[in-house]
Structure formats: C-alpha cells, structure tokens
Design a protein around this motif. Structure first.
Motif, PDB file in Angstrom:
ATOM      1  N   VAL A   1       0.862  -1.184   0.000  1.00  0.00           N
ATOM      2  CA  VAL A   1       0.000   0.000   0.000  1.00  0.00           C
ATOM      3  C   VAL A   1       0.897   1.234   0.000  1.00  0.00           C
ATOM      4  O   VAL A   1       1.642   1.469   0.955  1.00  0.00           O
ATOM      5  CB  VAL A   1      -0.930   0.021   1.233  1.00  0.00           C
ATOM      6  CG1 VAL A   1      -1.781   1.290   1.234  1.00  0.00           C
ATOM      7  CG2 VAL A   1      -1.808  -1.221   1.257  1.00  0.00           C
ATOM      8  N   GLY A   2       0.862   2.002  -1.084  1.00  0.00           N
ATOM      9  CA  GLY A   2       1.666   3.215  -1.204  1.00  0.00           C
ATOM     10  C   GLY A   2       0.837   4.447  -0.881  1.00  0.00           C
ATOM     11  O   GLY A   2      -0.295   4.572  -1.349  1.00  0.00           O
ATOM     12  N   ILE A   3       1.398   5.357  -0.074  1.00  0.00           N
ATOM     13  CA  ILE A   3       0.680   6.566   0.334  1.00  0.00           C
ATOM     14  C   ILE A   3       1.584   7.776   0.126  1.00  0.00           C
ATOM     15  O   ILE A   3       2.741   7.775   0.572  1.00  0.00           O
ATOM     16  CB  ILE A   3       0.259   6.505   1.818  1.00  0.00           C
ATOM     17  CG1 ILE A   3      -0.433   5.170   2.143  1.00  0.00           C
ATOM     18  CG2 ILE A   3      -0.671   7.672   2.162  1.00  0.00           C
ATOM     19  CD1 ILE A   3      -0.671   4.962   3.632  1.00  0.00           C
ATOM     20  N   PHE A   4       1.074   8.810  -0.539  1.00  0.00           N
ATOM     21  CA  PHE A   4       1.849  10.019  -0.810  1.00  0.00           C
ATOM     22  C   PHE A   4       1.031  11.270  -0.497  1.00  0.00           C
ATOM     23  O   PHE A   4      -0.201  11.253  -0.522  1.00  0.00           O
ATOM     24  CB  PHE A   4       2.256  10.076  -2.292  1.00  0.00           C
ATOM     25  CG  PHE A   4       3.200   8.993  -2.733  1.00  0.00           C
ATOM     26  CD1 PHE A   4       4.573   9.143  -2.607  1.00  0.00           C
ATOM     27  CD2 PHE A   4       2.707   7.818  -3.286  1.00  0.00           C
ATOM     28  CE1 PHE A   4       5.449   8.153  -3.024  1.00  0.00           C
ATOM     29  CE2 PHE A   4       3.573   6.817  -3.707  1.00  0.00           C
ATOM     30  CZ  PHE A   4       4.939   6.981  -3.576  1.00  0.00           C
ATOM     31  N   TRP A   5       1.764  12.371  -0.239  1.00  0.00           N
ATOM     32  CA  TRP A   5       1.133  13.694  -0.071  1.00  0.00           C
ATOM     33  C   TRP A   5       1.928  14.727  -0.868  1.00  0.00           C
ATOM     34  O   TRP A   5       1.603  15.024  -2.007  1.00  0.00           O
ATOM     35  CB  TRP A   5       1.058  14.055   1.403  1.00  0.00           C
ATOM     36  CG  TRP A   5       0.360  15.377   1.673  1.00  0.00           C
ATOM     37  CD1 TRP A   5      -0.539  16.021   0.873  1.00  0.00           C
ATOM     38  CD2 TRP A   5       0.518  16.187   2.837  1.00  0.00           C
ATOM     39  NE1 TRP A   5      -0.968  17.186   1.458  1.00  0.00           N
ATOM     40  CE2 TRP A   5      -0.336  17.323   2.662  1.00  0.00           C
ATOM     41  CE3 TRP A   5       1.275  16.070   3.992  1.00  0.00           C
ATOM     42  CZ2 TRP A   5      -0.423  18.324   3.623  1.00  0.00           C
ATOM     43  CZ3 TRP A   5       1.170  17.080   4.946  1.00  0.00           C
ATOM     44  CH2 TRP A   5       0.331  18.192   4.764  1.00  0.00           C
ATOM     45  N   THR A   6       3.009  15.275  -0.302  1.00  0.00           N
ATOM     46  CA  THR A   6       3.776  16.303  -1.011  1.00  0.00           C
ATOM     47  C   THR A   6       5.198  15.856  -1.328  1.00  0.00           C
ATOM     48  O   THR A   6       5.898  16.526  -2.078  1.00  0.00           O
ATOM     49  CB  THR A   6       3.870  17.592  -0.171  1.00  0.00           C
ATOM     50  OG1 THR A   6       4.620  17.336   1.027  1.00  0.00           O
ATOM     51  CG2 THR A   6       2.487  18.111   0.190  1.00  0.00           C
ATOM     52  N   ARG A   7       5.625  14.740  -0.766  1.00  0.00           N
ATOM     53  CA  ARG A   7       6.988  14.267  -0.945  1.00  0.00           C
ATOM     54  C   ARG A   7       7.020  12.925  -1.682  1.00  0.00           C
ATOM     55  O   ARG A   7       6.091  12.130  -1.583  1.00  0.00           O
ATOM     56  CB  ARG A   7       7.693  14.098   0.411  1.00  0.00           C
ATOM     57  CG  ARG A   7       7.903  15.400   1.172  1.00  0.00           C
ATOM     58  CD  ARG A   7       8.627  15.145   2.492  1.00  0.00           C
ATOM     59  NE  ARG A   7       9.902  14.455   2.298  1.00  0.00           N
ATOM     60  CZ  ARG A   7      11.042  15.052   1.944  1.00  0.00           C
ATOM     61  NH1 ARG A   7      11.061  16.364   1.754  1.00  0.00           N
ATOM     62  NH2 ARG A   7      12.145  14.354   1.784  1.00  0.00           N
ATOM     63  N   ALA A   8       8.126  12.706  -2.395  1.00  0.00           N
ATOM     64  CA  ALA A   8       8.345  11.417  -3.048  1.00  0.00           C
ATOM     65  C   ALA A   8       9.216  10.522  -2.181  1.00  0.00           C
ATOM     66  O   ALA A   8       9.081   9.304  -2.201  1.00  0.00           O
ATOM     67  CB  ALA A   8       9.000  11.599  -4.416  1.00  0.00           C
ATOM     68  N   GLY A   9      10.125  11.149  -1.402  1.00  0.00           N
ATOM     69  CA  GLY A   9      11.011  10.383  -0.547  1.00  0.00           C
ATOM     70  C   GLY A   9      12.471  10.592  -0.904  1.00  0.00           C
ATOM     71  O   GLY A   9      12.811  11.309  -1.845  1.00  0.00           O
ATOM     72  N   THR A  10      13.337   9.931  -0.168  1.00  0.00           N
ATOM     73  CA  THR A  10      14.780  10.072  -0.361  1.00  0.00           C
ATOM     74  C   THR A  10      15.246   9.297  -1.584  1.00  0.00           C
ATOM     75  O   THR A  10      14.934   8.101  -1.713  1.00  0.00           O
ATOM     76  CB  THR A  10      15.535   9.557   0.875  1.00  0.00           C
ATOM     77  OG1 THR A  10      15.055  10.253   2.032  1.00  0.00           O
ATOM     78  CG2 THR A  10      17.029   9.782   0.723  1.00  0.00           C
ATOM     79  N   PRO A  11      15.990   9.932  -2.494  1.00  0.00           N
ATOM     80  CA  PRO A  11      16.474   9.233  -3.702  1.00  0.00           C
ATOM     81  C   PRO A  11      17.382   8.058  -3.354  1.00  0.00           C
ATOM     82  O   PRO A  11      18.060   8.053  -2.322  1.00  0.00           O
ATOM     83  CB  PRO A  11      17.249  10.320  -4.444  1.00  0.00           C
ATOM     84  CG  PRO A  11      16.710  11.618  -3.924  1.00  0.00           C
ATOM     85  CD  PRO A  11      16.361  11.354  -2.490  1.00  0.00           C
TER      86      PRO A  11
END
Length: 282
Positions: free
Chosen positions: A77-87
């Motif tokens: 289950v993937g959840i996002f708001w304003t960030r994609a995360g650390t490369p």
C-alpha cells in the motif's frame, strides 16, 4: 481459542510526511483482523521498514530494506502527499523503488495520493515535482485513489481493502482451500447479523456515502439523522423516530458503525459494516 490461518504480509510504502495515514493503515488492518480473521482463516500482517528491518552492513540501505521486508510482501500500500522520498542509487526515491520492484514482481499494489491542502512554505518543490512525475506515470499503468482528509483515507482504504480480499485471486484461493478442508460451522453461517428494516436501510446508505458517515443530532423539538445526502427522521411522530434510533443502536451493537463524535452525533462505518452492507439488496 487458537485457530490455523494463512498470513499475508501487507507493507506500507510512504515518505515521512504521511505519518498519520501510516497509523490509520495499521488501524484498518487490525480492525479487519479482529472482525474477519477467525472466520476467513486469514491474518493480515502490517509491515514496514521502521518495524520489520534490522541493522545490517554490506549493502545500501534501500537494498537491505528490499531484502529484509519488500521481498516477503504480498500486498503493498503506497501513500503520498507532497513528498516522493529520499532518492536511491536506482530510483527517484526509496518509496518509489519499493513500489516499482513490487509491481515488477507481479504482486498486488494499491496507491493513494493525498490532495489535502499544504502550507506552501513547507513544500519542497523538487520533491513535489518528482512526486507529480511519478503520479503522472501511474495514470497509464493502472488505477490509483485520491483522498482529501484522514477520514476519507480511512473509509476508502477500509472499503477497498475488503474489496481486494473478496475479489483478488490471491485471497480467493485461500478461501477455497479453507472451505474445502473444513465443514461450515454454525458460527460461519451467522456472520451476517439479523437487522431490522430501518437498520438495513441505514447501513446501506452509510456504505454508499462518499465518506462512510452518518450524523445524528438532537435538538429542542426533534432530531435529525442523515447520511448519503438523505434524511431519515422526516416524521416527528415519536414511534417512527424510535424505530430509527433503535436501528442506529443496533448497528453500533453489531459493530457495523462506530461513534466518532464527542457527543454521539457522528458515526463511521466499519470494515465489517461494508461487508454486511454488500449482502443487502437495495
């Protein structure tokens, strides 16, 4: 009493700006287990890197997380708001890497994107653009869901998780194995509770409400009960009002809805409520 069950690992993949949603993810899964696991002989195990990874050297952090957690995951289950995360060394973010590798392995993934307003000064433009690019790439590869509040996320995830468990081949096989190996007990036949006509009407409407909510407010001279843009207390005659109040109480006793308001004026449907509502013919 103990019972045998098949365990499915359900992993949450998300950046650090959706901590509240991550907590709700676990709450919904625990609620599903409490209501369904004994009957369906299935247990959902919520997993994530922060709870199921351990210190290890010799490879990159994301590679170790993939090996320790992702590779044993059945549903992501993937959840996002304003960030994609650390490369990472391979992908735009660790969360995106988990999702892409999970999908590439042919496993089930459910993605959710928050549209909740954010304070612009707190938004990292580069992160947000990376997220926009990833979201755009998802449009041609499947279906994802959006939500604008924690309540909406909880309701949608609860309902859609139940839909997946009812329809996806991975879980259907488990149900077939369980039913072929064990006699149907009286308890399993009685999983759908006996409800009054008014309780059935209420539950069906709440299940079709976009937010899965029902409001009930008492005031001088009467009361109001509404869900899915419909009112159920049009009559002021006490006998009629009592039927709907009894229906509301019955749904609570059967754990088909739960009280959320501080004064008993706000209710939300549960995972069990959605499941029972699906059996009601309108």
């Amino acid at each position: 009493m103990s019972y045998d069950a098949k365990v499915f690992n359900v992993m949450v993949a998300s950046p650090g700006d959706v901590l509240a949603e991550r907590a709700l993810f676990r709450e919904v899964i625990h609620e599903w287990n409490a209501v369904n696991s004994e009957v369906r002989k299935v247990v959902l195990m919520p997993v994530g890197w922060e709870t199921h990874s351990s210190p290890e050297m010799g490879a990159g952090p994301q590679e170790i997380i993939n090996q320790q957690v992702l590779h044993s995951c059945d549903l992501l289950v993937g959840i996002f708001w304003t960030r994609a995360g650390t490369p990472t060394t391979e992908y735009a973010s660790g969360t995106i890497e988990e999702i892409e590798k999970h999908i590439a392995a042919g496993r089930l993934a459910m993605l959710y994107f928050s549209t909740t307003p954010a304070v612009l000064d707190d938004v990292d433009n580069e992160q947000y653009q990376t997220l926009r690019d990833f979201k755009a790439s998802c449009r041609s590869r499947g279906l994802f869901e959006s939500f604008d509040s924690l309540a909406e996320f909880r309701n949608k995830f609860s309902r859609q998780l139940q839909q997946k468990l009812n329809a996806h081949e991975m879980f259907k096989l488990t149900q077939t194995e369980s039913s072929s190996n064990q006699p149907v007990s009286d308890f399993m036949r009685l999983t759908v509770p006996s409800l009054t006509h008014e309780a059935k009407v209420l539950l069906k409407e709440v299940s079709q409400d976009p937010h899965g909510r029902l409001t009930y407010v008492r005031y001088i001279g009467g009361a109001a009960m509404q869900s899915n843009a419909k009112s159920f207390l049009d009559s002021k005659e006490r006998r009629e009002v009592a039927k709907w109040e009894n229906a509301l109480q019955l749904l609570q006793e059967e754990e088909l809805i739960v009280e959320r308001g501080h004064k008993g004026e706000f209710f939300e449907i549960t995972a069990k409520g959605y499941e029972v509502a699906d059996t009601i013919i309108s």
